[in-house]
Design a protein around this motif. Sequence first.
Motif, PDB file in Angstrom:
ATOM      1  N   ALA A  90      -8.527  18.912  13.689  1.00  0.00           N
ATOM      2  CA  ALA A  90      -8.786  19.820  12.557  1.00  0.00           C
ATOM      3  C   ALA A  90      -8.702  19.108  11.202  1.00  0.00           C
ATOM      4  O   ALA A  90      -9.162  19.661  10.198  1.00  0.00           O
ATOM      5  N   ASP A  91      -8.155  17.896  11.162  1.00  0.00           N
ATOM      6  CA  ASP A  91      -8.128  17.159   9.880  1.00  0.00           C
ATOM      7  C   ASP A  91      -9.529  17.092   9.280  1.00  0.00           C
ATOM      8  O   ASP A  91      -9.719  17.195   8.072  1.00  0.00           O
ATOM      9  N   LEU A  92     -10.504  16.916  10.167  1.00  0.00           N
ATOM     10  CA  LEU A  92     -11.890  16.761   9.724  1.00  0.00           C
ATOM     11  C   LEU A  92     -12.438  18.050   9.097  1.00  0.00           C
ATOM     12  O   LEU A  92     -13.305  17.997   8.223  1.00  0.00           O
ATOM     13  N   ALA A  93     -11.915  19.188   9.552  1.00  0.00           N
ATOM     14  CA  ALA A  93     -12.376  20.464   8.977  1.00  0.00           C
ATOM     15  C   ALA A  93     -12.079  20.480   7.477  1.00  0.00           C
ATOM     16  O   ALA A  93     -12.875  20.986   6.681  1.00  0.00           O
ATOM     17  N   PHE A  94     -10.937  19.910   7.081  1.00  0.00           N
ATOM     18  CA  PHE A  94     -10.585  19.844   5.653  1.00  0.00           C
ATOM     19  C   PHE A  94     -11.352  18.708   4.966  1.00  0.00           C
ATOM     20  O   PHE A  94     -11.946  18.891   3.914  1.00  0.00           O
ATOM     21  N   ALA A  95     -11.314  17.525   5.608  1.00  0.00           N
ATOM     22  CA  ALA A  95     -11.907  16.340   4.973  1.00  0.00           C
ATOM     23  C   ALA A  95     -13.421  16.504   4.799  1.00  0.00           C
ATOM     24  O   ALA A  95     -13.974  16.184   3.739  1.00  0.00           O
ATOM     25  N   SER A  96     -14.105  17.030   5.825  1.00  0.00           N
ATOM     26  CA  SER A  96     -15.569  17.088   5.764  1.00  0.00           C
ATOM     27  C   SER A  96     -16.056  18.082   4.720  1.00  0.00           C
ATOM     28  O   SER A  96     -17.187  17.983   4.246  1.00  0.00           O
ATOM     29  N   ARG A  97     -15.213  19.035   4.361  1.00  0.00           N
ATOM     30  CA  ARG A  97     -15.599  20.005   3.320  1.00  0.00           C
ATOM     31  C   ARG A  97     -15.190  19.540   1.928  1.00  0.00           C
ATOM     32  O   ARG A  97     -15.366  20.251   0.947  1.00  0.00           O
ATOM     33  N   GLY A  98     -14.570  18.385   1.857  1.00  0.00           N
ATOM     34  CA  GLY A  98     -14.136  17.884   0.551  1.00  0.00           C
ATOM     35  C   GLY A  98     -12.964  18.660  -0.031  1.00  0.00           C
ATOM     36  O   GLY A  98     -12.765  18.681  -1.251  1.00  0.00           O
ATOM     37  N   VAL A  99     -12.180  19.308   0.822  1.00  0.00           N
ATOM     38  CA  VAL A  99     -10.985  20.014   0.325  1.00  0.00           C
ATOM     39  C   VAL A  99      -9.930  18.966  -0.038  1.00  0.00           C
ATOM     40  O   VAL A  99      -9.641  18.089   0.787  1.00  0.00           O
ATOM     41  N   PRO A 100      -9.381  18.995  -1.258  1.00  0.00           N
ATOM     42  CA  PRO A 100      -8.361  17.994  -1.624  1.00  0.00           C
ATOM     43  C   PRO A 100      -7.066  18.216  -0.828  1.00  0.00           C
ATOM     44  O   PRO A 100      -6.253  19.066  -1.173  1.00  0.00           O
ATOM     45  N   THR A 101      -6.941  17.446   0.233  1.00  0.00           N
ATOM     46  CA  THR A 101      -5.909  17.740   1.232  1.00  0.00           C
ATOM     47  C   THR A 101      -4.933  16.586   1.406  1.00  0.00           C
ATOM     48  O   THR A 101      -5.348  15.426   1.485  1.00  0.00           O
ATOM     49  N   THR A 102      -3.642  16.914   1.476  1.00  0.00           N
ATOM     50  CA  THR A 102      -2.655  15.956   1.964  1.00  0.00           C
ATOM     51  C   THR A 102      -2.394  16.288   3.432  1.00  0.00           C
ATOM     52  O   THR A 102      -2.075  17.432   3.775  1.00  0.00           O
ATOM     53  N   PHE A 103      -2.546  15.295   4.285  1.00  0.00           N
ATOM     54  CA  PHE A 103      -2.370  15.478   5.722  1.00  0.00           C
ATOM     55  C   PHE A 103      -0.904  15.149   6.039  1.00  0.00           C
ATOM     56  O   PHE A 103      -0.500  13.987   5.962  1.00  0.00           O
ATOM     57  N   LEU A 104      -0.132  16.182   6.349  1.00  0.00           N
ATOM     58  CA  LEU A 104       1.318  16.022   6.503  1.00  0.00           C
ATOM     59  C   LEU A 104       1.661  15.896   7.987  1.00  0.00           C
ATOM     60  O   LEU A 104       1.589  16.888   8.740  1.00  0.00           O
ATOM     61  N   LEU A 105       2.024  14.676   8.396  1.00  0.00           N
ATOM     62  CA  LEU A 105       2.412  14.450   9.795  1.00  0.00           C
ATOM     63  C   LEU A 105       3.869  14.847   9.944  1.00  0.00           C
ATOM     64  O   LEU A 105       4.758  14.246   9.331  1.00  0.00           O
ATOM     65  N   THR A 106       4.118  15.864  10.766  1.00  0.00           N
ATOM     66  CA  THR A 106       5.487  16.377  10.925  1.00  0.00           C
ATOM     67  C   THR A 106       6.175  15.676  12.093  1.00  0.00           C
ATOM     68  O   THR A 106       5.573  14.845  12.782  1.00  0.00           O
ATOM     69  N   SER A 107       7.442  16.030  12.308  1.00  0.00           N
ATOM     70  CA  SER A 107       8.228  15.416  13.383  1.00  0.00           C
ATOM     71  C   SER A 107       8.886  16.498  14.240  1.00  0.00           C
ATOM     72  O   SER A 107       8.926  17.674  13.852  1.00  0.00           O
ATOM     73  N   PHE A 108       9.425  16.048  15.369  1.00  0.00           N
ATOM     74  CA  PHE A 108      10.187  16.900  16.296  1.00  0.00           C
ATOM     75  C   PHE A 108      11.289  17.638  15.539  1.00  0.00           C
ATOM     76  O   PHE A 108      12.065  17.023  14.819  1.00  0.00           O
ATOM     77  N   TYR A 109      11.320  18.986  15.699  1.00  0.00           N
ATOM     78  CA  TYR A 109      12.378  19.741  15.015  1.00  0.00           C
ATOM     79  C   TYR A 109      13.687  19.587  15.792  1.00  0.00           C
ATOM     80  O   TYR A 109      13.726  19.878  16.994  1.00  0.00           O
ATOM     81  N   TRP A 110      14.761  19.254  15.091  1.00  0.00           N
ATOM     82  CA  TRP A 110      16.078  19.304  15.753  1.00  0.00           C
ATOM     83  C   TRP A 110      16.422  20.749  16.120  1.00  0.00           C
ATOM     84  O   TRP A 110      17.167  21.000  17.065  1.00  0.00           O
ATOM     85  N   ASP A 111      15.795  21.699  15.392  1.00  0.00           N
ATOM     86  CA  ASP A 111      15.996  23.123  15.704  1.00  0.00           C
ATOM     87  C   ASP A 111      15.545  23.457  17.137  1.00  0.00           C
ATOM     88  O   ASP A 111      15.902  24.510  17.658  1.00  0.00           O
ATOM     89  N   ASN A 112      14.744  22.583  17.767  1.00  0.00           N
ATOM     90  CA  ASN A 112      14.356  22.818  19.167  1.00  0.00           C
ATOM     91  C   ASN A 112      15.585  22.870  20.076  1.00  0.00           C
ATOM     92  O   ASN A 112      15.536  23.446  21.157  1.00  0.00           O
ATOM     93  N   LEU A 113      16.677  22.253  19.644  1.00  0.00           N
ATOM     94  CA  LEU A 113      17.903  22.287  20.436  1.00  0.00           C
ATOM     95  C   LEU A 113      18.508  23.695  20.434  1.00  0.00           C
ATOM     96  O   LEU A 113      19.274  24.060  21.323  1.00  0.00           O
ATOM     97  N   ILE A 114      18.124  24.476  19.407  1.00  0.00           N
ATOM     98  CA  ILE A 114      18.620  25.863  19.308  1.00  0.00           C
ATOM     99  C   ILE A 114      17.628  26.829  19.953  1.00  0.00           C
ATOM    100  O   ILE A 114      17.993  27.661  20.773  1.00  0.00           O
ATOM    101  N   HIS A 115      16.344  26.699  19.556  1.00  0.00           N
ATOM    102  CA  HIS A 115      15.367  27.751  19.877  1.00  0.00           C
ATOM    103  C   HIS A 115      14.444  27.420  21.046  1.00  0.00           C
ATOM    104  O   HIS A 115      13.778  28.292  21.563  1.00  0.00           O
ATOM    105  N   PHE A 116      14.326  26.159  21.406  1.00  0.00           N
ATOM    106  CA  PHE A 116      13.283  25.764  22.363  1.00  0.00           C
ATOM    107  C   PHE A 116      13.900  25.351  23.695  1.00  0.00           C
ATOM    108  O   PHE A 116      13.248  24.747  24.531  1.00  0.00           O
ATOM    109  N   GLY A 117      15.192  25.633  23.876  1.00  0.00           N
ATOM    110  CA  GLY A 117      15.857  25.308  25.145  1.00  0.00           C
ATOM    111  C   GLY A 117      16.054  23.825  25.366  1.00  0.00           C
ATOM    112  O   GLY A 117      16.232  23.372  26.496  1.00  0.00           O
ATOM    113  N   MET A 118      16.046  23.015  24.299  1.00  0.00           N
ATOM    114  CA  MET A 118      16.131  21.560  24.474  1.00  0.00           C
ATOM    115  C   MET A 118      17.531  21.012  24.208  1.00  0.00           C
ATOM    116  O   MET A 118      17.726  19.795  24.157  1.00  0.00           O
ATOM    117  N   GLY A 119      18.505  21.884  24.036  1.00  0.00           N
ATOM    118  CA  GLY A 119      19.876  21.428  23.793  1.00  0.00           C
ATOM    119  C   GLY A 119      20.520  20.894  25.061  1.00  0.00           C
ATOM    120  O   GLY A 119      19.964  21.024  26.156  1.00  0.00           O
TER     121      GLY A 119
END
Length: 316
Positions: free
Chosen positions: A148-177
């Motif tokens: 989907a990055d291309l959906a923003f880039a190809s339309r010329g939308v001034p976009t910052t592409f923010l690469l996120t990381s694994f939430y530590w909150d997954n230990l609370i909400h996602f059963g990963m504790g």
Amino acid sequence: MADKKIIAVVGATGAQGGGLVQAILDDPDGPFRVRALTRDPHGEKGKQLASRGAEVVRADLDDPGSLRPAFRGAHGAFCVTNYWEHFSPEKELSQATNLAEAAKAEGLKHVVWSTLEDTRRWVPLDDDRMPTLMGAYKVPHFDAKGEADLAFASRGVPTTFLLTSFYWDNLIHFGMGPKPGPDGKLAFTLPMGDKKLPGIAAGDIGRCAYGIFMRGSAYAGKTVGIAGAHLTGAKMAASLEKALGREVVYNAVTPEVYRGFGFPGADDLGNMFQFKHDFEREFCGARKLDESRALYPALQNFDTWLAANKARIPLE
Ligand code: NAP
């Protein structure tokens, strides 16, 4: 108030967008005011946002007609999609495309798109180190976001592409504790071998996005990766042990075993961890800790996150 620039926040009732809403509200003298988007402005969360001072408007990512008015007059938008609500990469791509089209049509000056790598650039579908899922993906909840990055880039939308990381909150909400094993010891299960996993407090993602909006459209066109720490499973287990005051062992299963755990999305997550394992250098390298902390100086690390959240991790 009227001279402040509006930031429209998708996912304002959720973890990522919620962090950005809070960051804007916490800075009343700052240049922005917040417009919180939700499908249900009159629901509990919508009403709460309004009582905290946010403008709350209805918008549905599946309804393009609702997005343009929600973006109208705004300076910028934070855009996020929630794969885990429907488990459909095609739907995620279509929602992101709706966002990009609305951002273009309303002439937004700066969009922060919460994205992840399209892993097929590193692991083509014919690479059989991991199974192809749903016929066209290696890590479905990553690949569609990256595509989907291309959906923003190809339309010329001034976009910052923010690469996120694994939430530590997954230990609370996602059963990963950590969970008790037959010997009663807590086992923290992760298929990462001895490789490092970039992680972050979910709410800090929105805080970093605030730092990006503050830096302005000079950040448009850039890809920015964020993490609060890069940690091995062994290090995370050691931190958990210290915080919980109970022995915690790292249970480094293989990705194959993880894929077989059988919960919804286990195969997707097994492939995801294998990707992070096999491409540790690139994946960690794309998420620089000093740059993340420059965007949000109070960024939490795993120990500070644990100190505040350990009581919320279910241990059964
Ligand atoms: P979240 O806390 O689960 O909340 C979901 C948000 O998305 C809500 O605010 C919801 O708004 C909004 N939303 C969902 N569908 C919508 C629609 N059709 N129209 C308008 N709004 C919609 O979400 P989150 O954790 O911030 O973000 C989820 C994304 O984060 C996922 O795609 C996931 O892949 C990604 N991610 C997760 C992790 C992780 O470790 N868990 C790490 C990196 C990235 P309303 O319900 O109020 O309408």
